[in-house]
Design an enzyme around this catalytic site. Structure first.
Site, short mmCIF file in Angstrom:
data_model
loop_
_atom_site.label_atom_id
_atom_site.label_comp_id
_atom_site.label_asym_id
_atom_site.label_seq_id
_atom_site.Cartn_x
_atom_site.Cartn_y
_atom_site.Cartn_z
CG HIS A 100 -0.38 0.03 2.53
ND1 HIS A 100 -0.13 1.21 3.19
CD2 HIS A 100 0.02 -0.96 3.36
CE1 HIS A 100 0.38 0.94 4.38
NE2 HIS A 100 0.50 -0.37 4.51
CG ASP A 102 -2.95 4.06 2.46
OD1 ASP A 102 -2.39 2.99 2.11
OD2 ASP A 102 -3.85 4.09 3.32
CG ASP A 135 2.81 0.68 7.56
OD1 ASP A 135 2.43 0.01 6.60
OD2 ASP A 135 2.06 1.01 8.50
CD GLU A 169 -3.01 -1.44 5.57
OE1 GLU A 169 -3.15 -2.44 6.29
OE2 GLU A 169 -2.53 -0.38 6.01
CD GLU A 170 -1.55 2.49 7.39
OE1 GLU A 170 -2.25 2.04 8.31
OE2 GLU A 170 -0.36 2.15 7.21
CG ASP A 198 1.62 -3.74 4.98
OD1 ASP A 198 2.34 -2.86 5.50
OD2 ASP A 198 0.37 -3.66 4.94
CG HIS A 448 0.23 2.42 12.39
ND1 HIS A 448 -1.05 1.92 12.42
CD2 HIS A 448 0.74 2.05 11.20
CE1 HIS A 448 -1.28 1.26 11.29
NE2 HIS A 448 -0.21 1.32 10.54
#
Ligand SMILES: [Zn+2]
Length: 478
Positions: A100, A102, A135, A169-170, A198, A448
């Site tokens: 991903h 994003d 990520d 994805e997020e 991921d 994150h």
């Protein structure tokens, strides 16, 4: 042992190192935050960036629109999914790679030491700081780096590659499941196996492959009684109190040692085999890692394998909160009229959300009935997700084990994760193919959180790993 072609590829990656870091810097500089409408244009910019990179390498690439969504009160276009084909030789295996583009939101004022959307190279530690570095822009570019290095070194890529790169994805992967289902016999036709990069190593030194994820069911248990909140000085001892009933029922769900008390739930867990038990014994992990991550010495078991199995292969039940209760500071003497207790179970094979919902509902109603209360109970369940487990003896995993041994000189740990990565299950269920989770970064990358990083060695060696994995896939097919 590496073949001459593999060696050529590996030295090409080493030679490309500065250019590969530059590519990551470009990607990180595009703030493709999917959860904020004001950043949406950057998600499109990031999709275009990847489309250009793939086309430049000669891939057949396209943007698949996903329609609109309502975000922050406005109707806006969803970021497209990037689909690309590289090679279509019927004599080669076809590997689908997912990633991903994003990222999570990030502001310097959140506490970052550096600008989050500027890739910062810390020479002392060999780390690259920036939102999305690990990520998942680093791993996504890893695949592109692999294709490019093959071309530069004059080696044929030994497999056909299909790329499926999403930009939501997020933010719940809105629209992706439907697209995968719709394209099952079109774009995804001919896929032999899937590889997703991921997730992360279990620790900071030893690579791993991940072949399982826990599922989840979330419950809301509501007890209501009086028509309005009451004063305890007037009604205390006079009426059945919803909060008292809720505590009584919720205390029957799980013990302080984490043992789930709902009959039938533990019985659905697949038995532990000797082969599997050995995997936990050799994993690069200590109870001190749990203590470091939690900032406490509250680990239930001081045995490493037991702690690992609690996270990876057994279910758990957590109590999350109570809605409607008096939660502020002070000493208000209220009797809440209606309270909702929230809890969830993390599920493992052979549990299914449906079976668990039935067992939990029956048990909660029976436990409530035992109280003899005149209040009423209602239990609702939300967002069920099945657990996922792939066969680690499949050639897809064997290829990754061999490639890891070549790059890192060790046999990777075979891990399962306690959380979920929903697209994994979608690919496994929809395409009915083996899915491999092949992480690039380390457990301390801060995916994150603030100061997200990827170690240069993980980015560079991780790129080699992705490439050599494809070679091992081809070697297996030959
Ligand atoms: Zn991710």
């Amino acid at each position: 042992m590496a073949t001459p072609e593999q060696k050529k590829f590996v030295s090409q990656i080493d030679a490309n190192k500065p250019a590969l870091i530059d590519r990551l810097a470009k990607a990180v500089s595009i703030p493709s935050v999917s959860g904020d409408a004001s950043y949406r244009k950057h998600c499109f910019e990031m999709a275009d960036f990847l489309l250009d990179e793939l086309k430049r390498l000669g891939a057949t690439a396209q943007l698949k629109p996903l329609g609109k969504q309502v975000l922050d009160g406005q109707e806006i276009e969803l970021p497209p999914v990037v689909f690309a084909d590289y090679g279509n030789d019927p004599n080669k295996k076809t590997i689908l790679v997912y990633g991903h583009f994003d990222v999570q939101p990030a502001l310097k004022s959140d506490g970052w030491d550096t600008e989050p959307f500027t890739l910062v190279h810390d020479e002392k530690t060999g780390r690259l700081y920036g939102r999305g570095s690990t990520d998942d822009k680093g791993p996504v570019l890893g695949w592109i780096n692999v294709v490019e290095a093959h071309q530069q070194a004059g080696i044929n890529l030994p497999v056909n590659l299909k790329f499926c790169l999403e930009g939501m994805e997020e933010s719940g992967s809105v629209g992706l499941d439907e697209l995968i289902a719709a394209e099952k016999d079109a774009f995804f036709r001919g896929v032999d196996a899937v590889c997703i990069s991921d997730n992360y190593w279990l620790g900071t030194t030893k690579p791993c492959l991940t072949h399982g994820l826990r599922g989840i069911t979330y419950f809301k248990l509501t007890i209501s009684g009086p028509a309005r909140d009451l004063h305890s000085g007037v009604f205390g001892g006079v009426v059945h109190e919803p909060m008292t009933d809720l505590f009584a029922v919720m205390s029957k769900l799980v013990t302080p040692e984490g043992k789930i008390l709902i009959p039938g739930v533990n019985e659905l867990v697949a038995p532990l085999t000797d082969e599997e038990k050995q995997r936990y014994d050799v994993m690069d992990f200590t109870v001190a890692d749990v203590e470091g991550a939690t900032g406490s010495k509250t680990t239930i078991s001081t045995d490493k394998a037991t702690a690992l199995m609690a996270r990876m292969r057994y279910p758990s039940l957590s109590l999350h909160g109570i809605e409607g209760a008096f939660g502020e500071a002070g000493t208000k003497t209220v009797i809440p009229a209606k309270v909702t207790g929230k809890f969830s179970l993390r599920l493992v094979p052979d549990q299914t959300p449906e079976a668990i919902v039935e067992l939990v509902t029956k048990y909660v109603e029976a436990e409530f009935a035992k109280l003899g209360s005149k209040n009423t109970v209602h239990i609702a369940s939300e967002h069920g997700g099945k657990p996922w487990l792939a066969d680690p003896n499949h050639w897809n995993y064997e290829a990754a084990v061999k490639a890891t041994q070549t790059v890192y000189g060790v046999k990777p740990d075979l891990t399962r994760e306690g959380g979920s990565i929903p697209v994994t299950l979608t690919f496994a269920d929809t395409l009915q193919k083996n899915v491999l989770l092949l992480p690039m970064g380390r457990s301390d990358d801060g995916a994150h959180s603030i100061n997200e990083k990827i170690d240069i060695s993980n980015y560079i060696e991780g790129t080699k790993l992705l490439g050599l994995y494809l070679h091992e896939v081809a070697a297996h097919a030959a």
